[in-house]
Design a protein around this motif. Structure first.
Motif, short mmCIF file in Angstrom:
data_model
loop_
_atom_site.label_atom_id
_atom_site.label_comp_id
_atom_site.label_asym_id
_atom_site.label_seq_id
_atom_site.Cartn_x
_atom_site.Cartn_y
_atom_site.Cartn_z
N ARG A 184 0.82 -1.21 0.00
CA ARG A 184 0.00 0.00 0.00
C ARG A 184 0.86 1.26 0.00
NH1 ARG A 184 -3.04 -0.34 5.73
NH2 ARG A 184 -3.46 1.84 5.35
N GLN A 185 1.94 1.23 0.75
CA GLN A 185 2.78 2.43 0.85
C GLN A 185 3.41 2.78 -0.50
OE1 GLN A 185 2.93 4.49 3.27
NE2 GLN A 185 1.74 3.29 4.73
N ASP A 244 -6.57 4.72 0.18
CA ASP A 244 -7.34 5.95 0.37
C ASP A 244 -7.23 6.87 -0.85
OD1 ASP A 244 -9.04 7.76 1.50
OD2 ASP A 244 -7.57 8.61 2.88
N SER A 373 -3.28 -3.40 9.94
CA SER A 373 -3.71 -3.22 8.55
C SER A 373 -4.31 -4.48 7.95
CB SER A 373 -2.52 -2.78 7.70
OG SER A 373 -2.04 -1.57 8.18
N LYS A 376 -7.79 -5.02 9.21
CA LYS A 376 -8.69 -3.99 8.66
C LYS A 376 -9.06 -4.33 7.22
CE LYS A 376 -7.89 0.28 10.29
NZ LYS A 376 -9.11 0.62 11.02
N VAL B 1 -8.01 7.42 9.21
CA VAL B 1 -7.61 6.13 8.62
C VAL B 1 -8.85 5.28 8.28
CG1 VAL B 1 -7.38 4.88 10.83
CG2 VAL B 1 -5.98 4.21 8.87
N ASN B 2 -9.97 5.60 8.95
CA ASN B 2 -11.19 4.82 8.68
C ASN B 2 -12.11 5.48 7.67
OD1 ASN B 2 -10.71 2.60 10.32
ND2 ASN B 2 -11.40 3.67 12.15
N GLN B 3 -11.69 6.64 7.15
CA GLN B 3 -12.57 7.36 6.23
C GLN B 3 -12.93 6.54 4.98
OE1 GLN B 3 -11.17 11.25 5.08
NE2 GLN B 3 -13.08 12.15 5.75
#
Lengths: 439, 65
Positions: A184-185, A244, A373, A376, B1-3
């Motif tokens: 991801r990074q 994101d 992570s 999640k 971080v949860n957005q």
């Protein structure tokens, strides 16, 4: 009141629903409305309700002992869905309901086995490539068997029909969650903005393209749009949560649309599905014997229109014709939502969707509470795939999207579906327990 | 971080609203048209008129456990 006690109390309405559902079906049977029949009906309904409560209670005990901190609402919500499915399948075919009850017990067994045998689910990360390979094998395996309605989704082993894609979805999500946790990074850090779109560096965009290619290959191999949407949608959801960056799923969707369009031009199976979706009442397509025709979809829409707002009542849907033949094909699998709307109306259909939405909300809540992570991404991925599966089949049955052959989780008849979804639920509860314990 | 997860849930809500909307479309808006105007394809009204037993099940092997 502790979380586990809340969970226990929440199982009671599910059991009452089973009792009420069976009672409603029995009452609709003319043969049992005679003198003295009512007592038998009450006894039988209560017996079924009690058996269901007993099974759920056994599973609750496993959660109580092993996952003290897990989400208290997920399991009762799933119990409501499963009991709803059992009642509807019993209404359609009592032999299938007996088999479904067996699958339900086996599913609960797998649920318990996952919880007991996998105290730290993060060990799955160690075997991510093996799991990915297993998932891909499961996806392409049906290609070695004859197609069902033009799609390669199931394999037949004697009298048993298995849908390997149900298990593959879990394997793929585990792999993607683990892989994107690591990458991801690099996907985000080297990203460049071109016009309004953020693109990851080309060398790291390779895996994204590889998964897009795999989704296209999947579409080509199994010739089923819905399963491809489910897997690729799950991937985009995990990718979005991991990075994101909205542009990643947007670009991904564009790539998928382009690939699907090309395949639509060259694969007759997909083209006929889309044609049936565009005009299900076309007399040329409306032929019960035509593979890839619109008869099934049109009958599904007629059944829903017949249901109206409040439905025709339990057991009141016309499924078969007196002289033989089927009015609504596959009512226990692909079209169970149409039967539900026919008998319980828009109100029943909306209630069912609401229960699914609550499961999805709890699943995303688990993802939000997770502290590492992998957990999640795993919870978000599993929940997304679950939600997409509901969307793909209900969307197909209601003509929102082209119809495909995936099951309605926990409600449709099918051993693979119920077993895989119980494993999915167990994984979500494992993540939830760790998240709430550490939080 | 949860957005992103919150936004993802909003997307799912929109998708499910679409499902509820599609169900409403066929059960409310288009119901009359499908039930009365497409009788060459939709035989439910015809079967109802003939007294077709609606609670028929595929197999029925007795109710007592």
């Amino acid at each position: 009141v502790s979380a586990r006690t809340r969970e226990l109390f929440a199982l009671i309405p599910a059991s009452l629903l089973v009792t009420a559902g069976f009672l409603a079906i029995f009452l609709s049977q003319e043969s049992l409305k005679g003198v003295g029949g009512q007592d038998d009906l009450r006894d039988v309904s209560l017996t079924y309700g009690a058996i269901f409560l007993g099974l759920c209670f056994a599973a609750h005990l496993v959660i109580r002992v092993r996952l003290k901190h897990a989400d208290p609402y997920l399991f009762p919500l799933v119990a409501v869905l499963a009991c709803f499915g059992l009642v509807m399948i019993y209404r359609i075919d009592d032999e299938l309901a007996r088999q479904q009850a067996q699958w339900f017990v086996i599913g609960l067994g797998l649920f318990a086995a996952t919880i007991i045998g996998l105290p730290d689910y993060r060990v799955l990360e160690r075997y991510r490539y093996l799991i990915a390979l297993g998932g891909i094998v499961l996806l392409v395996l049906p290609r070695a068997f004859p197609p069902t309605n033009g799609a390669y989704l199931s394999i037949r082993l004697g009298a048993l029909s298995v849908q390997p894609a149900e298990f593959a979805k879990i394997a793929i999500v585990i792999f993607l969650a683990s892989y994107l946790r690591d990458t991801r990074q690099v996907l985000v850090l080297g990203a460049r903005r071109i016009l309004f779109v953020t693109l990851p560096p080309l060398k790291h965009f390779g895996p994204v393209l590889a998964i897009w290619g795999a989704a296209m290959a999947l579409l080509f191999v199994i010739q089923d749009l819905g399963s491809s949407v489910m897997f690729y949608g799950g991937f985009l959801a995990i990718l979005y949560v991991a990075t994101d960056r909205l542009s990643f799923p947007v670009v991904g969707l564009g790539l998928f649309a382009a690939g699907a369009y090309v395949l639509y031009q060259v694969r007759p199976t997909i083209e006929s599905r889309v044609a049936a979706w565009r005009d299900p009442f076309d007399p040329e397509l409306f032929n019960p014997d035509r593979v890839g025709g619109s008869y099934q979809l049109a009958q599904s829409l007629f059944a829903q229109a017949d249901g109206g707002v409040l439905g025709q009542g339990f057991g009141q849907s016309v499924l078969d014709l007196q002289g033989g033949g089927t009015l609504l094909p596959a009512p226990q699998t692909d079209f169970i939502y149409a039967v539900i709307v026919n008998e319980l109306g828009l109100a029943g259909g909306a209630a069912l969707l609401l229960v699914y939405l609550l499961v999805v909300q709890r699943g995303f809540k688990v993802a939000m509470l997770a502290r590492d992570s992998f957990s999640k991404l795993l919870a978000a991925g599993l929940t997304s795939v679950f939600a997409l599966q509901v969307f793909v089949i209900v969307g197909g049955v209601t003509k929102l999207i082209p119809l495909t052959g995936v099951t309605l989780p926990f409600v449709s008849y099918g051993g693979s579906s119920i077993m895989a979804n119980f494993i999915l639920l167990a994984l979500l509860l494992l993540v939830s327990d760790r998240a709430r314990r550490e939080g | 971080v949860n957005q992103p997860i919150t936004r993802l849930f909003l997307v799912v809500m929109v998708l499910f609203a679409g499902l509820a909307g599609a169900t409403s479309w066929w059960t409310v808006v288009k119901a009359d048209e499908l039930n009365t105007e497409k009788t060459d394809q939709n035989r439910r009204e015809l079967l109802r008129g003939r007294g077709h037993p609606r609670c028929r099940r595929r197999r029925h092997r007795g109710l007592r456990p």
